[in-house]
Enzyme design. Structure first.
Site, short mmCIF file in Angstrom:
data_model
loop_
_atom_site.label_atom_id
_atom_site.label_comp_id
_atom_site.label_asym_id
_atom_site.label_seq_id
_atom_site.Cartn_x
_atom_site.Cartn_y
_atom_site.Cartn_z
N HIS A 139 -0.79 -3.49 -0.73
CA HIS A 139 0.01 -2.84 0.32
C HIS A 139 -0.64 -3.08 1.69
O HIS A 139 -1.51 -2.32 2.11
CB HIS A 139 0.14 -1.34 0.04
CG HIS A 139 1.13 -0.66 0.92
ND1 HIS A 139 1.85 0.44 0.52
CD2 HIS A 139 1.53 -0.90 2.20
CE1 HIS A 139 2.64 0.85 1.50
NE2 HIS A 139 2.46 0.04 2.54
N HIS A 193 0.12 -4.54 5.84
CA HIS A 193 1.02 -4.99 6.91
C HIS A 193 0.25 -5.99 7.76
O HIS A 193 -0.54 -5.60 8.63
CB HIS A 193 1.47 -3.80 7.77
CG HIS A 193 2.21 -2.74 7.00
ND1 HIS A 193 3.58 -2.69 6.95
CD2 HIS A 193 1.76 -1.70 6.24
CE1 HIS A 193 3.95 -1.64 6.20
NE2 HIS A 193 2.87 -1.03 5.77
N ARG A 248 1.62 -8.07 9.87
CA ARG A 248 2.32 -8.20 11.16
C ARG A 248 2.53 -9.67 11.55
O ARG A 248 3.23 -10.36 10.91
CB ARG A 248 1.58 -7.44 12.29
CG ARG A 248 1.06 -6.05 11.89
CD ARG A 248 2.13 -5.02 11.84
NE ARG A 248 1.61 -3.67 11.88
CZ ARG A 248 2.16 -2.62 11.28
NH1 ARG A 248 3.27 -2.74 10.60
NH2 ARG A 248 1.63 -1.42 11.37
N ASN A 281 8.31 -5.12 6.97
CA ASN A 281 8.82 -4.47 8.20
C ASN A 281 8.27 -5.15 9.44
O ASN A 281 7.55 -4.57 10.23
CB ASN A 281 8.52 -2.97 8.19
CG ASN A 281 7.05 -2.63 8.11
OD1 ASN A 281 6.26 -3.38 7.55
ND2 ASN A 281 6.66 -1.51 8.69
N LYS A 329 10.69 -4.52 -1.19
CA LYS A 329 10.22 -3.25 -0.64
C LYS A 329 11.42 -2.49 -0.10
O LYS A 329 12.22 -3.04 0.66
CB LYS A 329 9.22 -3.50 0.49
CG LYS A 329 8.77 -2.25 1.26
CD LYS A 329 7.85 -1.38 0.43
CE LYS A 329 7.47 -0.09 1.13
NZ LYS A 329 6.38 -0.22 2.06
N HIS A 341 1.97 4.71 -1.84
CA HIS A 341 1.24 5.85 -1.24
C HIS A 341 1.77 7.23 -1.64
O HIS A 341 2.23 8.01 -0.80
CB HIS A 341 1.21 5.74 0.29
CG HIS A 341 2.51 5.36 0.96
ND1 HIS A 341 3.69 6.02 0.71
CD2 HIS A 341 2.80 4.40 1.87
CE1 HIS A 341 4.64 5.47 1.44
NE2 HIS A 341 4.12 4.48 2.14
N ASP A 399 -2.64 0.35 2.38
CA ASP A 399 -1.58 0.53 3.39
C ASP A 399 -2.15 0.24 4.79
O ASP A 399 -1.93 1.00 5.74
CB ASP A 399 -0.96 1.93 3.33
CG ASP A 399 0.36 1.99 4.10
OD1 ASP A 399 0.80 0.96 4.66
OD2 ASP A 399 0.95 3.09 4.16
N PRO A 421 2.92 5.71 13.21
CA PRO A 421 2.02 6.11 12.13
C PRO A 421 1.37 4.89 11.47
O PRO A 421 1.97 3.82 11.42
CB PRO A 421 2.95 6.81 11.14
CG PRO A 421 4.29 6.21 11.37
CD PRO A 421 4.34 5.83 12.82
N GLY A 422 0.15 5.06 11.00
CA GLY A 422 -0.53 3.99 10.27
C GLY A 422 -1.94 3.78 10.79
O GLY A 422 -2.19 3.95 11.98
O1 DOR Z 1 1.95 4.93 8.13
C1 DOR Z 1 2.79 4.04 7.96
N1 DOR Z 1 2.73 2.88 8.64
N2 DOR Z 1 3.82 4.25 7.13
C2 DOR Z 1 4.84 3.38 7.02
O2 DOR Z 1 5.68 3.60 6.22
C3 DOR Z 1 4.92 2.20 7.89
C4 DOR Z 1 3.57 1.78 8.28
C5 DOR Z 1 3.61 0.74 9.38
O3 DOR Z 1 4.22 -0.31 9.20
O4 DOR Z 1 2.96 0.95 10.41
ZN ZN Z 2 2.98 0.56 4.47
ZN ZN Z 3 5.19 3.33 3.56
#
Ligand code: DOR
Ligand code: ZN
Ligand code: ZN
Length: 449
Positions: A61, A63, A65, A95, A146, A237, A310, A329-330
């Protein structure tokens, strides 16, 4: 003919046991695991000085980018962070801008990544609008789909159970897992609106809006939809006991279902958020200590299948906002996940076997990553070499990730990845990147044989 490389004077984690000896690598594969006397001659010999070799750690998991989100992270910095943290294979989330949701967008992403990556990378795709187009995305090599339930990402209307059911059936037929971010969109939106109306825009309001109940609601709904499909559903998560019970019961009834926990949900509680503020906010957010302990129980009972980071890097400017509704968030996690888990091994809370199961064996099984997850002859020579005694302190200013902050900043850890090998090639040595970009490979779902 000598083989490419022999790693000797090592301890090796092989199917639950620690063997003393070495390992021979040729053409990117493990060709021999044996006592030193029985290893073949090699062009290059590396003395591992009794360090411990684990199967290459897999983070399912991440990202990464890149593309129009390169200011947050790109393929090079993201995979550098991975190998620095002892992670050899990452699965990238869809995403992005543009969203990964078609054969063409997936192909583009793979082409961009291939020359830049240091770790092996597989790709998630969001669902395309047209269910029939799922075939093409899988043919292009998507490892899994996803599904976000907080907002529509991709082409599928997330409020339509009939469409979700069709998509799950198709995924089941093609034997591609579906990973789910489970939070009920309507419940979250209603709660956010109510908070806003009352002028509430702080971390506490965010915690109320993204409650464990909105997660359990979405988990229950998805399990209901999944019943008449053969799809493997993987819940990302997971952060509450209620969700775990629902998932466990569904599994007992024969549903193909698995779930994941993150290091931050296991190790941090919402008490910390008061001090760390929006910088440490993730979605779902950290819970209280009771729930955290219940997550640990589920890990110990093997009700949680995998741990994944994540890794969700954002620009600092997007992390600190006056209103919580404007922040992203993240948190980054690639460079801390394994050391945090090894620290828990040293503290006696986890066994080494559990760490390997959660971060190598099980992710390889769930996402059907053949030749990965174990140290075995014939398997890919992705190796994570750790020093169980080495101490370190989390210093985000030294991260390879562009996101130079961490909710674990300042933590003292014991147990550190010190070398990472990708396809037989050493890419990280004592925290330094020692290989060129392009050492990693793109993983494509293999067609059934
Ligand atoms: O905390 C998160 N960040 N939750 C998500 O579902 C998306 C992710 C993000 O892509 O930043
Ligand atoms: Zn994620
Ligand atoms: Zn998520």
């Amino acid at each position: 003919m000598p083989v490419d490389t022999v790693l000797y004077n090592a301890k090796l984690y092989v199917e639950g046991r620690i063997l003393e000896g070495g390992l021979a690598v040729d053409n990117g594969k493990i060709v021999r695991i044996a006592k030193e006397a029985n290893l073949p001659s090699a062009t290059r010999r590396v003395d591992l000085r009794r360090l411990l070799v684990l199967p290459g750690i897999i983070d399912a998991h991440v990202h990464l980018r890149d593309q129009l989100r390169s200011p947050d992270e790109d393929f090079y910095t993201g995979t550098s962070a991975a190998v620095a943290g002892g992670i050899t294979t990452v699965l990238d989330m869809p995403n992005n801008i543009p969203v990964t949701m078609s054969a063409a967008s997936l192909r583009k992403r793979m082409q961009l990544a291939e020359p830049s990556i240091l770790a092996d990378v597989g790709f998630f795709s969001a669902f395309p609008e047209n269910i029939e187009a799922i075939d093409e995305v899988v043919k292009e090599g998507a490892i899994a789909f996803k599904l976000y339930l907080t907002e529509q990402i991709g082409g599928l209307n997330i409020d339509d159970d009939k469409l979700l059911s069709q998509a799950f059936k198709k995924a089941g037929e093609l034997d591609v897992p579906v990973a789910v971010h489970a939070e009920d969109r309507r419940m979250v939106e209603d709660a956010v609106e109510a908070e806003r109306k009352q002028g509430k825009n702080d971390v506490k309001a965010y915690l109320r809006a993204h409650s464990p109940e909105v997660e359990a609601e979405a988990v229950g709904r998805i399990l209901g939809v999944a019943y008449d499909s053969n799809a493997h559903i993987h819940f990302c998560h997971i952060s509450s006991k209620k969700s775990i019970i629902l998932i466990h019961n569904a599994r007992n009834k024969g549903l193909r279902v698995s779930c994941e926990a993150t290091p931050h949900h296991l190790l941090l509680s919402n008490e910390k958020l008061r001090k760390l503020g929006t910088l440490a906010l993730t979605d779902p957010p950290f819970r209280n200590d009771n729930i955290r302990n219940e997550l640990w129980d589920a890990v110990k009972e093997a009700k949680i299948d995998i741990v994944a980071s994540d890794h969700a890097p954002h620009l600092m400017a997007h992390k600190v906002a006056l209103s919580v509704w404007n922040m992203k968030p993240g948190v980054p996690g690639l460079e801390t996940m394994l050391s945090l888990l090894l620290t828990k091994v040293n503290e006696g809370q986890l066994t080494l076997g559990e760490v390997v199961r959660l971060t190598a064996e099980k992710p390889a099984e769930i996402f059907q990553l053949r030749g990965r997850g174990f140290l075995k002859e014939g398997y890919i020579a992705n190796l994570t070499v750790v020093d169980m005694h080495q101490q370190s302190r989390v210093d985000p200013s030294q991260f390879y990730s562009k996101a130079k902050y961490s909710p674990f900043e300042g933590w003292s850890l014991k147990g550190l990845p010190v070398r990472t090998f990708i396809n037989g090639c050493q890419v990280m040595k004592e925290g330094e990147i020692v290989a060129d970009y392009g050492t990693g490979r793109i993983l494509r779902k293999e067609s059934p044989t």
